[in-house]
Enzyme design. Structure first.
Site, PDB file in Angstrom:
ATOM      1  N   TYR A 299      -7.391 -14.059   3.283  1.00  0.00           N
ATOM      2  CA  TYR A 299      -6.602 -12.830   3.064  1.00  0.00           C
ATOM      3  C   TYR A 299      -7.152 -12.081   1.845  1.00  0.00           C
ATOM      4  O   TYR A 299      -7.375 -10.872   1.885  1.00  0.00           O
ATOM      5  CB  TYR A 299      -5.133 -13.193   2.877  1.00  0.00           C
TER       6      TYR A 299
ATOM      7  N   SER B 287      -3.813  -4.346  -0.455  1.00  0.00           N
ATOM      8  CA  SER B 287      -2.865  -5.365  -0.925  1.00  0.00           C
ATOM      9  C   SER B 287      -3.051  -5.541  -2.433  1.00  0.00           C
ATOM     10  O   SER B 287      -4.069  -5.114  -2.998  1.00  0.00           O
ATOM     11  CB  SER B 287      -3.179  -6.684  -0.210  1.00  0.00           C
TER      12      SER B 287
HETATM   13  P1  NAP Z   1       4.129  -7.958   9.818  1.00  0.00           P
HETATM   14  O1  NAP Z   1       5.544  -7.508   9.969  1.00  0.00           O
HETATM   15  O2  NAP Z   1       3.760  -9.343  10.162  1.00  0.00           O
HETATM   16  O3  NAP Z   1       3.206  -6.925  10.582  1.00  0.00           O
HETATM   17  C1  NAP Z   1       1.873  -7.204  10.928  1.00  0.00           C
HETATM   18  C2  NAP Z   1       1.495  -6.363  12.108  1.00  0.00           C
HETATM   19  O4  NAP Z   1       0.137  -6.616  12.463  1.00  0.00           O
HETATM   20  C3  NAP Z   1       2.350  -6.686  13.332  1.00  0.00           C
HETATM   21  O5  NAP Z   1       2.549  -5.534  14.094  1.00  0.00           O
HETATM   22  C4  NAP Z   1       1.450  -7.659  14.071  1.00  0.00           C
HETATM   23  O6  NAP Z   1       1.738  -7.758  15.443  1.00  0.00           O
HETATM   24  C5  NAP Z   1       0.102  -6.997  13.840  1.00  0.00           C
HETATM   25  N1  NAP Z   1      -0.970  -7.913  14.139  1.00  0.00           N
HETATM   26  C6  NAP Z   1      -1.317  -9.028  13.463  1.00  0.00           C
HETATM   27  N2  NAP Z   1      -2.321  -9.653  14.084  1.00  0.00           N
HETATM   28  C7  NAP Z   1      -2.603  -8.923  15.203  1.00  0.00           C
HETATM   29  C8  NAP Z   1      -3.538  -9.053  16.264  1.00  0.00           C
HETATM   30  N3  NAP Z   1      -4.406 -10.070  16.317  1.00  0.00           N
HETATM   31  N4  NAP Z   1      -3.550  -8.123  17.244  1.00  0.00           N
HETATM   32  C9  NAP Z   1      -2.669  -7.101  17.217  1.00  0.00           C
HETATM   33  N5  NAP Z   1      -1.768  -6.916  16.232  1.00  0.00           N
HETATM   34  C10 NAP Z   1      -1.740  -7.827  15.235  1.00  0.00           C
HETATM   35  O7  NAP Z   1       3.720  -7.838   8.277  1.00  0.00           O
HETATM   36  P2  NAP Z   1       3.571  -6.565   7.327  1.00  0.00           P
HETATM   37  O8  NAP Z   1       3.877  -7.072   5.972  1.00  0.00           O
HETATM   38  O9  NAP Z   1       4.290  -5.407   7.850  1.00  0.00           O
HETATM   39  O10 NAP Z   1       1.995  -6.318   7.389  1.00  0.00           O
HETATM   40  C11 NAP Z   1       1.419  -5.062   7.655  1.00  0.00           C
HETATM   41  C12 NAP Z   1       0.204  -4.867   6.785  1.00  0.00           C
HETATM   42  O11 NAP Z   1       0.613  -4.806   5.425  1.00  0.00           O
HETATM   43  C13 NAP Z   1      -0.805  -6.021   6.861  1.00  0.00           C
HETATM   44  O12 NAP Z   1      -2.113  -5.504   6.817  1.00  0.00           O
HETATM   45  C14 NAP Z   1      -0.492  -6.806   5.592  1.00  0.00           C
HETATM   46  O13 NAP Z   1      -1.577  -7.555   5.166  1.00  0.00           O
HETATM   47  C15 NAP Z   1      -0.186  -5.673   4.660  1.00  0.00           C
HETATM   48  N6  NAP Z   1       0.516  -6.011   3.441  1.00  0.00           N
HETATM   49  C16 NAP Z   1       1.772  -6.539   3.467  1.00  0.00           C
HETATM   50  C17 NAP Z   1       2.412  -6.802   2.267  1.00  0.00           C
HETATM   51  C18 NAP Z   1       3.810  -7.351   2.203  1.00  0.00           C
HETATM   52  O14 NAP Z   1       4.291  -7.650   1.105  1.00  0.00           O
HETATM   53  N7  NAP Z   1       4.515  -7.512   3.307  1.00  0.00           N
HETATM   54  C19 NAP Z   1       1.770  -6.555   1.058  1.00  0.00           C
HETATM   55  C20 NAP Z   1       0.491  -6.035   1.066  1.00  0.00           C
HETATM   56  C21 NAP Z   1      -0.129  -5.756   2.256  1.00  0.00           C
HETATM   57  P3  NAP Z   1       2.751  -8.903  15.974  1.00  0.00           P
HETATM   58  O15 NAP Z   1       4.133  -8.454  15.602  1.00  0.00           O
HETATM   59  O16 NAP Z   1       2.493  -8.935  17.423  1.00  0.00           O
HETATM   60  O17 NAP Z   1       2.361 -10.178  15.264  1.00  0.00           O
END
Ligand code: NAP
Length: 252
Positions: A157, A144
């Site tokens: 985080y 991130s």
């Molecule tokens: P997201 O759409 O909320 O996806 C998160 C994923 O992680 C979902 O599939 C969620 O499952 C799963 N997850 C969370 N907690 C879990 C648990 N306890 N057990 C099983 N699965 C779990 O958000 P995203 O932005 O795509 O995030 C994906 C990754 O990218 C994360 O590591 C996040 O920190 C990172 N990231 C995101 C951004 C951004 O700008 N969006 C930037 C930097 C890094 P559910 O759907 O069931 O909740």
């Protein structure tokens, strides 16, 4: 080109592939030829449809990732259903927002567990499998901007994503000589569930956009090229690196 970006015949395990960045990465890896095992707690019907439409195999391994209990079964389930494991993408992650003065132990544990502890122990399970098989592998961790910066109101985080970078480097040091590449992608600000609260806050949304040289939020498909590269033979000599995909945010 002495190295190929083709992932034909490879199997990629992606956590949290039902939505957002994990879905974008899984589809990109499938476009490059990989079969996909998706591990997580929500049924990834949409991702399955997209991967299968590309002619690739897809399996779902149901697993709550806030505990490390399922990590061994996730690896063995991938191998038993798809025949092998070549690529692990540690994508699943969560976030809690609260002032540091009010941050609770639950806010800390819920985030650090999925984002860092499970990431490490799932990597360990994959690493043990590859070493036992005498084969190499590729691990891509999703870091991130808060692997580099402090952020605000997201203590666990920031701690976990800073930790992801450290663990990426540690594993690269220990495993590069075993043919296992461990690297990270650091996404900037992407339009997913994770950032919904920021995008709904018009002042924060404007401040973020004003700082992104590319002038827009990232789309999950923007991560595809970086993921395919780090998963492929083209990255065979890339170890412990972090590749920002951020519209220029860190350059600002
Ligand atoms: P997201 O759409 O909320 O996806 C998160 C994923 O992680 C979902 O599939 C969620 O499952 C799963 N997850 C969370 N907690 C879990 C648990 N306890 N057990 C099983 N699965 C779990 O958000 P995203 O932005 O795509 O995030 C994906 C990754 O990218 C994360 O590591 C996040 O920190 C990172 N990231 C995101 C951004 C951004 O700008 N969006 C930037 C930097 C890094 P559910 O759907 O069931 O909740």
């Amino acid at each position: 080109m002495s190295h190929s970006f083709d992932l034909g015949g490879r199997v990629a395990l992606v956590t949290g592939a039902n939505t957002g960045l994990g879905q974008g990465i899984a589809v990109a890896l499938a476009e490059a030829g990989a079969d996909i095992a998706a591990a997580g707690r929500s049924v990834p019907d949409d991702t399955r449809a997209q991967v299968e439409a590309l002619g690739r195999r897809f399996v779902f391994i149901e697993a709550a990732l806030d505990t490390i209990a399922p990590v061994g079964d996730i690896v063995s389930g991938t191998v038993s259903q798809l025949g092998r494991l070549d690529i692990l993408v540690n994508n699943a992650g969560t976030i809690r927002r609260n002032d540091a003065l009010d941050f609770t132990e639950d806010d800390w544990d819920a985030v650090a567990g999925v984002n860092l502890k499970t990431l490490f122990f799932l990597s360990q399970a994959a690493g043990r499998h590859w070493v036992a098989q005498g084969q190499g592998g590729k691990i891509i961790n999703v870091a991130s901007m808060l692997s580099f910066q402090g952020g605000i109101r997201v203590a666990s985080y920031t701690a976990s994503k800073s930790g992801v970078l450290g663990v990426t480097r540690l594993l690269a040091n220990e495993w590069a000589g075993k043919g296992i590449n461990v690297n990270a992608i650091a996404p900037g600000y992407f339009a997913t569930n994770n950032t919904e609260a920021l995008r709904n806050d018009s002042a924060r949304n404007r401040a973020i956009l004003e700082r992104i040289p590319a002038n827009r939020w990232g789309k999950p498909s923007d991560l595809g090229g970086a993921a395919v590269f780090l998963a492929s033979d083209a990255a065979d000599y890339v170890h412990g690196a972090v590749l920002p995909v951020d519209g220029g945010w860190l350059a600002r």
